[in-house]
Each structure stands twice: as C-alpha cells, then as structure tokens.
Design a protein around this motif. Structure first.
Motif, PDB file in Angstrom:
ATOM      1  N   ASP A 174      39.519  32.505  93.887  1.00  0.00           N
ATOM      2  CA  ASP A 174      39.232  33.697  94.700  1.00  0.00           C
ATOM      3  C   ASP A 174      39.121  33.333  96.176  1.00  0.00           C
ATOM      4  N   GLN A 175      38.446  32.221  96.455  1.00  0.00           N
ATOM      5  CA  GLN A 175      38.331  31.776  97.851  1.00  0.00           C
ATOM      6  C   GLN A 175      39.706  31.442  98.426  1.00  0.00           C
ATOM      7  N   MET A 176      40.560  30.855  97.600  1.00  0.00           N
ATOM      8  CA  MET A 176      41.910  30.497  98.067  1.00  0.00           C
ATOM      9  C   MET A 176      42.724  31.747  98.381  1.00  0.00           C
ATOM     10  N   VAL A 177      42.638  32.726  97.497  1.00  0.00           N
ATOM     11  CA  VAL A 177      43.379  33.976  97.705  1.00  0.00           C
ATOM     12  C   VAL A 177      42.884  34.656  98.984  1.00  0.00           C
ATOM     13  N   ALA A 178      41.569  34.640  99.203  1.00  0.00           N
ATOM     14  CA  ALA A 178      41.007  35.247 100.420  1.00  0.00           C
ATOM     15  C   ALA A 178      41.495  34.497 101.661  1.00  0.00           C
ATOM     16  N   ALA A 179      41.568  33.157 101.572  1.00  0.00           N
ATOM     17  CA  ALA A 179      42.024  32.360 102.723  1.00  0.00           C
ATOM     18  C   ALA A 179      43.489  32.635 103.020  1.00  0.00           C
ATOM     19  N   VAL A 180      44.290  32.827 101.976  1.00  0.00           N
ATOM     20  CA  VAL A 180      45.717  33.139 102.176  1.00  0.00           C
ATOM     21  C   VAL A 180      45.861  34.517 102.829  1.00  0.00           C
ATOM     22  N   ALA A 181      45.036  35.467 102.407  1.00  0.00           N
ATOM     23  CA  ALA A 181      45.120  36.833 102.938  1.00  0.00           C
ATOM     24  C   ALA A 181      44.862  36.862 104.443  1.00  0.00           C
ATOM     25  N   GLU A 182      44.112  35.897 104.957  1.00  0.00           N
ATOM     26  CA  GLU A 182      43.805  35.849 106.390  1.00  0.00           C
ATOM     27  C   GLU A 182      44.944  35.287 107.235  1.00  0.00           C
ATOM     28  N   GLN A 183      45.960  34.705 106.596  1.00  0.00           N
ATOM     29  CA  GLN A 183      47.018  34.044 107.363  1.00  0.00           C
ATOM     30  C   GLN A 183      47.994  35.049 107.972  1.00  0.00           C
ATOM     31  N   ALA A 184      48.537  34.686 109.107  1.00  0.00           N
ATOM     32  CA  ALA A 184      49.590  35.492 109.741  1.00  0.00           C
ATOM     33  C   ALA A 184      50.933  34.978 109.227  1.00  0.00           C
ATOM     34  N   PHE A 185      51.563  35.745 108.344  1.00  0.00           N
ATOM     35  CA  PHE A 185      52.811  35.275 107.730  1.00  0.00           C
ATOM     36  C   PHE A 185      53.992  35.313 108.702  1.00  0.00           C
ATOM     37  N   ASN A 186      53.860  36.066 109.805  1.00  0.00           N
ATOM     38  CA  ASN A 186      54.973  36.159 110.756  1.00  0.00           C
ATOM     39  C   ASN A 186      54.993  35.008 111.750  1.00  0.00           C
ATOM     40  N   ARG A 187      53.934  34.187 111.745  1.00  0.00           N
ATOM     41  CA  ARG A 187      53.860  33.069 112.687  1.00  0.00           C
ATOM     42  C   ARG A 187      54.149  31.759 111.972  1.00  0.00           C
ATOM     43  N   TYR A 188      54.772  30.826 112.687  1.00  0.00           N
ATOM     44  CA  TYR A 188      54.973  29.491 112.128  1.00  0.00           C
ATOM     45  C   TYR A 188      53.627  28.817 111.889  1.00  0.00           C
ATOM     46  N   PRO A 189      53.586  27.947 110.892  1.00  0.00           N
ATOM     47  CA  PRO A 189      52.333  27.221 110.650  1.00  0.00           C
ATOM     48  C   PRO A 189      52.091  26.156 111.721  1.00  0.00           C
TER      49      PRO A 189
END
Ligand SMILES: *Cc1c(COP(=O)(O)O)cnc(C)c1O
Length: 357
Positions: free
Chosen positions: A43-58
């Motif tokens: 659940d914590q991992m899914v929440a952390a992924v949800a916070e990411q900006a998918f349109n930006r390069y890592p």
C-alpha cells in the motif's frame, strides 16, 4: 531470396536469455520471494507511485534512493549506483571496467550471465571451477590468476549452489591484485550481516558489492538493483549507463522497501526455516537425493534422472523448478527455490511419487 542477416558475425550464435518460464501452480524456479511483501508495505508503495509525475523524466542517478541505500550500508552517495536490476549493473561494470580483451575471472558453476556479458563486453573469461564436491571456491586457483585479471566476480551466496565465501579471504585477495573484485551478493539478505563483504567497500580499495531488490525484497517485477563500489568504479559505470534506465516507479518503490527493510525479517526467517526443513526432508524421500547446505532462498538437489524429473514435475504436478542437469559440474542437479510451506509440501509429495528408493 535468402533472408538477410544483420547481426554482427561474432554474435551470430548468441541466443536470448531463456528462463524456461512456463506458467505452473507452484513457481519455484527463479528464486523469487514467493511470500510477497509484508503487510501494508505494498500500500505504501502504491501511494508512493501515485505521487510521481509520469510526464517528467526520472532523476538519472536516482539520488533519493541512492542516499537511502548509502545510509543503510554505511557508505557515501558516491559509492552507490542504482540500476534497472542487478543484471544491468553487471553489464555496465564489465563494459566500463572490463572490455578490450581484459580478463574476467569467475568461479563456475555460477550465474551464466557473467560469461555472456564478458563476451558481449569483449573480455576474456578465465573460469576457475569450484570444488565439485563442496562447491567451495578454489582459493589458490583464483589467487594464481588474480594478478592478470581486470575483474574478479565471486558470488556469495553462490547461485545455484547456495554457499557463502569467507569475507576474510576476499579481503586477503584484494591485497594481491589490482583487479576490481565484485562480490555478487544478490542473496545476502537471507544470510547474516557478518557474511557480507560490504564493509570492504572503500574509495581507496578494489572491492565492490552487488545487491538487488528482486530476491529478499520480493520486487523481481520492479527491476531495481545496486552496486556499492569505489567512487572511480561508480563514475565509470555512470558514464556508460542508459541515462533513464531506472524509472520513477522503480525508484519510489525501492525507496519504500529500504525504509521498511526491518519489516521483511519475519518472512526471511520463515524462508530460512523452510529451507532447513526441505534440506532435511528431501534426502528422507529417497536415499538417492543429495542436497547441499545453502545460505540463500534456494538449494541445489542432485536427483537421479533429474532432467526427466524436472519435466514430469512441470507436466504432471504443475511444479516448476530449474534444471541445471546439463551444466558442467551439476550433472543430475535441480535448483529449487524455497517456497511457502504449502508449495514446499507440494514438491515433497511429487518427488515422493517420482523418485523411488
Ligand atoms: C538474481 C540475481 C542477480 C540480479 O537480479 P536482478 O533481478 O537483475 O536484480 C544478480 N546476481 C545473481 C547471482 C542473481 O541470482
């Protein structure tokens, strides 16, 4: 018209890595953690992924995760490189620190990827076979060729044999050579802290250590690993890497894993105890079955007619293990991942029917 071949002539016989994956009820062939993640961590991992900006390069170097790994292992950020799985880092290490006909020394039977990547990187591979009764490293044999090596790889716990190397010997070896010594510790999280060579990683030294989130941390599908190394080796690998190979999701998920690493201990303890149960039960199924001690989440078993047993386990019992019977030194051997108690029981029951005597 004959089909044109665009492959470079010296790679014509290369074939894609084939994990021999077939969907089965009991998947204990790839050394994955079949217990999955501890309660609440996904659940914590899914929440952390949800916070990411998918349109930006890592972040190319994954500095957030890099700092978390550095702090965990007591090294500096400059001594850590993050990769798209340990496999990518192995390639980058041989490519950037090896190549040009330099010698790679390693100790088969071992992870077959080393020989493949050495060839792709243009290195000369000098294998020093392990003792085929105990699978211990031939220390004198390695020392004899260490001076001429560019890179030495020692796997601990070794895949597929499960045994550790003595860190005190690695330390002595590091004083005998200018080669970079990579200790592949993909499975070290299943062993004791003092079994790790990570304390030998220093900026003025020549020892590097590989770790991964694929095995103990139950994240094989996420593709994230790391190497701890002297800064000069980290810089060399950084210069050849694909800039964005570790995506935002993998960085976020692995960072949550590092922060929650203590919560994996009960699972790791249970895997170790299931491993010991299997090492006791398999020889009781048949006196023809031989097993070796292991510090990892898998073990090697020598079983008469292993190749046939492997086929029948898969086709008649829907149990997938890994067949090593055609690997030199591992005749009639299967490598078996430690599964859940139910998965392990399925294997024992199947072997009881397949292996007589
Ligand atoms: C699994 C494994 C790795 C790395 O695996 P990744 O999934 O690419 O991180 C490295 N070395 C050995 C010996 C392994 O078994």
């Amino acid at each position: 018209m004959p089909q044109r071949s665009f492959i470079r002539p010296d790679f014509e016989d290369l074939e894609p890595y084939d994990p021999k994956y077939v969907a089965c009820d009991v998947m204990i062939s790839a050394n994955e953690n079949t217990y999955g993640l501890p309660e609440g961590v996904k659940d914590q991992m899914v929440a952390a992924v949800a916070e990411q900006a998918f349109n930006r390069y890592p972040d190319p170097m994954a500095n957030g995760l890099r700092d978390a790994v550095a702090q965990w292992h007591g090294v500096g950020r400059d001594n850590v490189i993050i990769g798209n799985g340990g496999d990518e880092l192995l390639f980058n290490l041989l490519f950037s620190c090896g190549g040009n006909g330099g010698v790679l020394v390693s100790c088969p039977p071992e992870f077959s990827i080393y020989a493949l990547y050495a060839r792709m990187a243009g290195m000369r591979h000098v294998p020093v076979m392990r003792d085929l009764a105990t699978f211990e490293v031939d220390q004198a044999g390695v020392e004899a060729v260490a001076k001429d090596a560019r890179i030495i790889i020692i796997t601990s716990p070794n895949n597929p044999t499960g045994n550790l190397v003595d860190p005190a010997w690695v330390e002595r070896l590091s004083g005998m050579t200018d080669a970079l010594i990579l200790v592949d510790e993909a499975y070290i999280d299943f062993a004791r802290d003092e079994d790790s060579c990570r304390r030998l990683v220093r900026d003025d030294g020549n020892v590097a250590v590989l770790g991964t989130f694929s095995k103990a941390f139950a994240l094989a599908g996420v593709r994230c690993g790391y190497i701890l190394a002297p800064k000069s080796a980290v810089d060399a690998m950084s210069a050849v890497r694909q800039p964005y190979s570790v995506d935002v999701c993998a960085q976020a998920i692995a960072t949550v894993a590092v922060r929650n690493r203590e919560s994996f201990s009960p699972i790791l303890t249970q895997i170790a105890s299931e491993r010991e149960r299997m090492l006791a039960e398999l020889p009781a199924v048949s006196s023809g079955i031989q097993v070796w001690p292991s510090a990892a989440n898998f073990y090697t078993a020598r079983i008469p007619g292993a190749h046939d047993v492997w086929n029948r386990l898969r086709d008649e019992y829907s149990v997938l293990v890994r067949d090593f019977s055609s690997t030199p030194g591992l005749e009639d051997c299967l490598r078996i991942t430690v599964g859940t108690p139910e998965e392990n029981d399925r294997l024992v029951a199947a072997l009881a029917e397949l292996v007589k005597g």
